[in-house]
Design a protein around this motif. Structure first.
Motif, PDB file in Angstrom:
ATOM      1  N   THR A 138     126.457  17.330 -25.594  1.00 45.92           N
ATOM      2  CA  THR A 138     125.617  16.679 -26.623  1.00 45.92           C
ATOM      3  C   THR A 138     124.975  18.082 -26.971  1.00 45.92           C
ATOM      4  N   ASP A 139     124.086  17.559 -28.220  1.00 42.39           N
ATOM      5  CA  ASP A 139     123.050  18.614 -28.568  1.00 42.39           C
ATOM      6  C   ASP A 139     122.083  18.875 -27.812  1.00 42.39           C
ATOM      7  N   ALA A 140     121.623  17.610 -26.986  1.00 40.84           N
ATOM      8  CA  ALA A 140     120.554  17.574 -26.299  1.00 40.84           C
ATOM      9  C   ALA A 140     120.971  18.574 -24.993  1.00 40.84           C
ATOM     10  N   ALA A 141     122.287  18.498 -24.440  1.00 35.60           N
ATOM     11  CA  ALA A 141     122.523  19.218 -23.487  1.00 35.60           C
ATOM     12  C   ALA A 141     122.544  20.980 -23.638  1.00 35.60           C
ATOM     13  N   LEU A 142     123.008  20.988 -24.919  1.00 39.66           N
ATOM     14  CA  LEU A 142     123.145  22.407 -25.358  1.00 39.66           C
ATOM     15  C   LEU A 142     121.914  23.076 -25.168  1.00 39.66           C
ATOM     16  N   PHE A 143     120.707  22.508 -25.873  1.00 41.36           N
ATOM     17  CA  PHE A 143     119.379  23.081 -25.876  1.00 41.36           C
ATOM     18  C   PHE A 143     118.642  22.988 -24.352  1.00 41.36           C
ATOM     19  N   ALA A 144     119.137  22.027 -23.567  1.00 37.89           N
ATOM     20  CA  ALA A 144     118.651  22.038 -22.014  1.00 37.89           C
ATOM     21  C   ALA A 144     118.892  23.195 -21.535  1.00 37.89           C
ATOM     22  N   GLU A 145     120.223  23.819 -21.881  1.00 36.44           N
ATOM     23  CA  GLU A 145     120.840  24.910 -21.188  1.00 36.44           C
ATOM     24  C   GLU A 145     119.758  25.964 -21.459  1.00 36.44           C
ATOM     25  N   LEU A 146     119.632  26.071 -22.701  1.00 34.10           N
ATOM     26  CA  LEU A 146     118.956  27.166 -23.264  1.00 34.10           C
ATOM     27  C   LEU A 146     117.423  27.028 -22.551  1.00 34.10           C
ATOM     28  N   GLU A 147     116.538  26.116 -22.715  1.00 36.07           N
ATOM     29  CA  GLU A 147     115.253  25.925 -22.193  1.00 36.07           C
ATOM     30  C   GLU A 147     115.331  26.208 -20.614  1.00 36.07           C
ATOM     31  N   SER A 148     116.288  25.548 -19.901  1.00 39.55           N
ATOM     32  CA  SER A 148     116.428  25.991 -18.417  1.00 39.55           C
ATOM     33  C   SER A 148     116.706  27.507 -18.060  1.00 39.55           C
ATOM     34  N   ALA A 149     117.409  28.095 -18.936  1.00 41.49           N
ATOM     35  CA  ALA A 149     117.756  29.582 -18.580  1.00 41.49           C
ATOM     36  C   ALA A 149     116.369  30.413 -19.114  1.00 41.49           C
ATOM     37  N   TYR A 150     116.104  30.042 -20.225  1.00 37.04           N
ATOM     38  CA  TYR A 150     114.877  30.810 -20.651  1.00 37.04           C
ATOM     39  C   TYR A 150     113.701  30.837 -19.679  1.00 37.04           C
ATOM     40  N   GLN A 151     113.366  29.567 -19.035  1.00 43.09           N
ATOM     41  CA  GLN A 151     112.264  29.501 -18.074  1.00 43.09           C
ATOM     42  C   GLN A 151     112.467  30.286 -17.006  1.00 43.09           C
ATOM     43  N   ARG A 152     113.555  30.544 -16.473  1.00 42.08           N
ATOM     44  CA  ARG A 152     113.906  31.114 -15.273  1.00 42.08           C
ATOM     45  C   ARG A 152     114.449  32.804 -15.744  1.00 42.08           C
ATOM     46  N   GLN A 153     114.627  32.962 -17.011  1.00 43.06           N
ATOM     47  CA  GLN A 153     115.203  34.395 -17.270  1.00 43.06           C
ATOM     48  C   GLN A 153     116.526  34.450 -16.865  1.00 43.06           C
ATOM     49  N   ASP A 154     117.328  33.524 -16.860  1.00 41.17           N
ATOM     50  CA  ASP A 154     118.686  33.588 -16.390  1.00 41.17           C
ATOM     51  C   ASP A 154     119.624  33.712 -17.369  1.00 41.17           C
ATOM     52  N   PRO A 155     121.115  34.445 -17.220  1.00 39.20           N
ATOM     53  CA  PRO A 155     121.564  34.763 -18.219  1.00 39.20           C
ATOM     54  C   PRO A 155     122.168  33.684 -18.880  1.00 39.20           C
ATOM     55  N   VAL A 156     122.258  33.814 -20.496  1.00 40.07           N
ATOM     56  CA  VAL A 156     122.534  32.756 -21.261  1.00 40.07           C
ATOM     57  C   VAL A 156     122.840  33.455 -22.490  1.00 40.07           C
ATOM     58  N   ILE A 157     124.323  32.718 -23.090  1.00 37.47           N
ATOM     59  CA  ILE A 157     124.501  33.138 -24.528  1.00 37.47           C
ATOM     60  C   ILE A 157     125.130  31.740 -25.143  1.00 37.47           C
ATOM     61  N   LEU A 158     124.677  31.329 -26.105  1.00 37.46           N
ATOM     62  CA  LEU A 158     125.294  29.928 -26.379  1.00 37.46           C
ATOM     63  C   LEU A 158     125.205  29.781 -27.966  1.00 37.46           C
ATOM     64  N   TRP A 159     125.734  28.824 -28.419  1.00 38.08           N
ATOM     65  CA  TRP A 159     125.884  28.174 -29.966  1.00 38.08           C
ATOM     66  C   TRP A 159     124.427  27.824 -30.278  1.00 38.08           C
ATOM     67  N   VAL A 160     123.860  28.558 -31.385  1.00 35.02           N
ATOM     68  CA  VAL A 160     122.461  28.129 -31.777  1.00 35.02           C
ATOM     69  C   VAL A 160     122.563  27.969 -33.280  1.00 35.02           C
ATOM     70  N   TYR A 161     121.783  27.167 -33.962  1.00 34.51           N
ATOM     71  CA  TYR A 161     122.042  27.020 -35.395  1.00 34.51           C
ATOM     72  C   TYR A 161     120.657  26.962 -36.118  1.00 34.51           C
ATOM     73  N   VAL A 162     120.653  27.033 -37.352  1.00 29.06           N
ATOM     74  CA  VAL A 162     119.743  26.971 -38.006  1.00 29.06           C
ATOM     75  C   VAL A 162     120.108  25.834 -39.256  1.00 29.06           C
ATOM     76  N   PRO A 163     119.221  25.141 -39.861  1.00 26.66           N
ATOM     77  CA  PRO A 163     118.026  25.065 -39.503  1.00 26.66           C
ATOM     78  C   PRO A 163     117.865  24.346 -38.168  1.00 26.66           C
ATOM     79  N   HIS A 164     116.802  24.766 -37.334  1.00 25.42           N
ATOM     80  CA  HIS A 164     116.654  24.291 -35.986  1.00 25.42           C
ATOM     81  C   HIS A 164     115.289  24.726 -35.408  1.00 25.42           C
ATOM     82  N   TRP A 165     114.677  24.099 -34.361  1.00 20.44           N
ATOM     83  CA  TRP A 165     113.400  24.542 -33.926  1.00 20.44           C
ATOM     84  C   TRP A 165     113.496  25.914 -33.050  1.00 20.44           C
ATOM     85  N   ALA A 166     114.633  25.941 -32.295  1.00 20.32           N
ATOM     86  CA  ALA A 166     115.019  26.840 -31.283  1.00 20.32           C
ATOM     87  C   ALA A 166     114.748  28.404 -31.764  1.00 20.32           C
TER      88      ALA A 166
END
Length: 313
Positions: free
Chosen positions: A180-208
């Motif tokens: 889901t869209d929510a799961a996609l950005f939950a991945e980003l949030e989780s990785a970002y907080q821990r500085q874990d490796p992540v590369i993912l689909w991000v789109y604009v317009p969006h808050w991310a």
């Protein structure tokens, strides 16, 4: 006196809109809903405006690409977000049948691409050039994908040709689709907080992209031929060896909508939003926890003069 005149004009406009609607069908106009907050907000604002104009509105849950089947038959009537980045091919195929029409731009301008947080650039210094991914795929690996990197794609229903792109560009990455869209950005949030490796689909317009510091990968520039002709691009044997297109987000409708609900069609044509206001509304919903219907109602209240102009022409 000015206030009374304004109220009188609004009352007259409401009567005019109601009278115009009375000559049209009272059948419901069916708008499609998908699985990301921006599309839900965009569609429900449009639906709310049509309801204010006196139309009967019905929302129908539908897959992003599969919705075109319903638009062709007239079982569905309006799709508010066809992204140039992922939906143009399906839109062109549908309009070529004569059963679907492109009702013009929403005002929103789309980017959908691979994105990484800035801390990953230290681990893969050649970024944002896509060729850097050939040398540092392992920096994006997880226990499940090692030694290949992991790319977190959007839900399968979004399209996007990421699996084809990985193969065509010979990248040592495994595409893992978020459900889901929510799961996609939950991945980003989780990785970002821990500085874990992540590369993912991000789109604009969006808050991310505003909340997180990062960059889009720079793939070979998109051309229509890159998607359709394997001989075009960096890989002479495969298509999709380029980045995704960028451009407008379109409104698509069943071709019979204009004849059945001509007043509604005019409103839909005039409707416009900006990236800035959409990103802010998605942030309210996704970050602040405001109900989408409340976000929509607030926009309607704050922009009454604007949408009233689309209704009362």
């Amino acid at each position: 006196m000015l206030k009374l005149n304004t109220l009188g004009a609004l009352a007259l406009s409401a009567i005019t809109a109601s009278a115009g609607w009375a000559a049209e069908s009272s059948d419901p106009i069916r708008l499609t809903l998908h699985d990301w907050s921006g599309q839900l907000i965009n569609t429900k604002i449009m639906g709310s405006i049509l309801q204010e104009a006196g139309y009967n509105v019905e929302y129908v849950q539908a897959d992003y690409i599969a919705q075109f089947a319903g638009l062709k038959t007239g079982d569905l009537h309006l799709a508010m977000e066809i992204w140039e980045t992922t939906g143009r091919e399906a839109l062109d195929e549908a309009t070529a049948t004569g059963n679907v029409v492109n009702v013009g731009e929403t005002g929103l301008m789309a980017i959908e691409e691979w994105w990484y947080p800035s801390y990953m650039k230290e681990r893969c210094p050649g970024l944002p050039n896509w060729e850097a991914l050939k040398d540092c795929a392992e920096e994006f690996a997880t226990a499940e994908t090692a030694p290949n990197g992991r790319y977190v794609g959007g839900p399968v229903t979004w399209g996007g040709f990421d699996d084809e792109r990985v193969e065509a560009l010979e990248l040592d990455f495994e595409v893992v689709h978020a459900g889901t869209d929510a799961a996609l950005f939950a991945e980003l949030e989780s990785a970002y907080q821990r500085q874990d490796p992540v590369i993912l689909w991000v789109y604009v317009p969006h808050w991310a992209p505003a909340k997180y510091e990062g960059e889009f990968v720079e793939f070979p520039p998109y051309t229509p031929e890159c998607y359709s002709d394997p001989s075009v691009g960096v890989n002479p044997d495969m298509a999709y060896d380029c980045g995704k297109p960028r451009g407008p987000i379109w409104k698509a409708a069943w071709s019979g909508l204009k004849d059945k609900w001509p007043g509604a069609y005019d409103i839909i044509e005039d409707y416009r939003l900006s990236n800035e206001e959409m990103s802010a509304m998605v942030g309210e919903a996704d970050l602040d926890g405001v109900e989408i219907d409340t976000v929509v109602a607030n926009w309607m209240t704050e922009n009454k003069d604007r949408w009233s102009g689309w209704v009362n022409q």
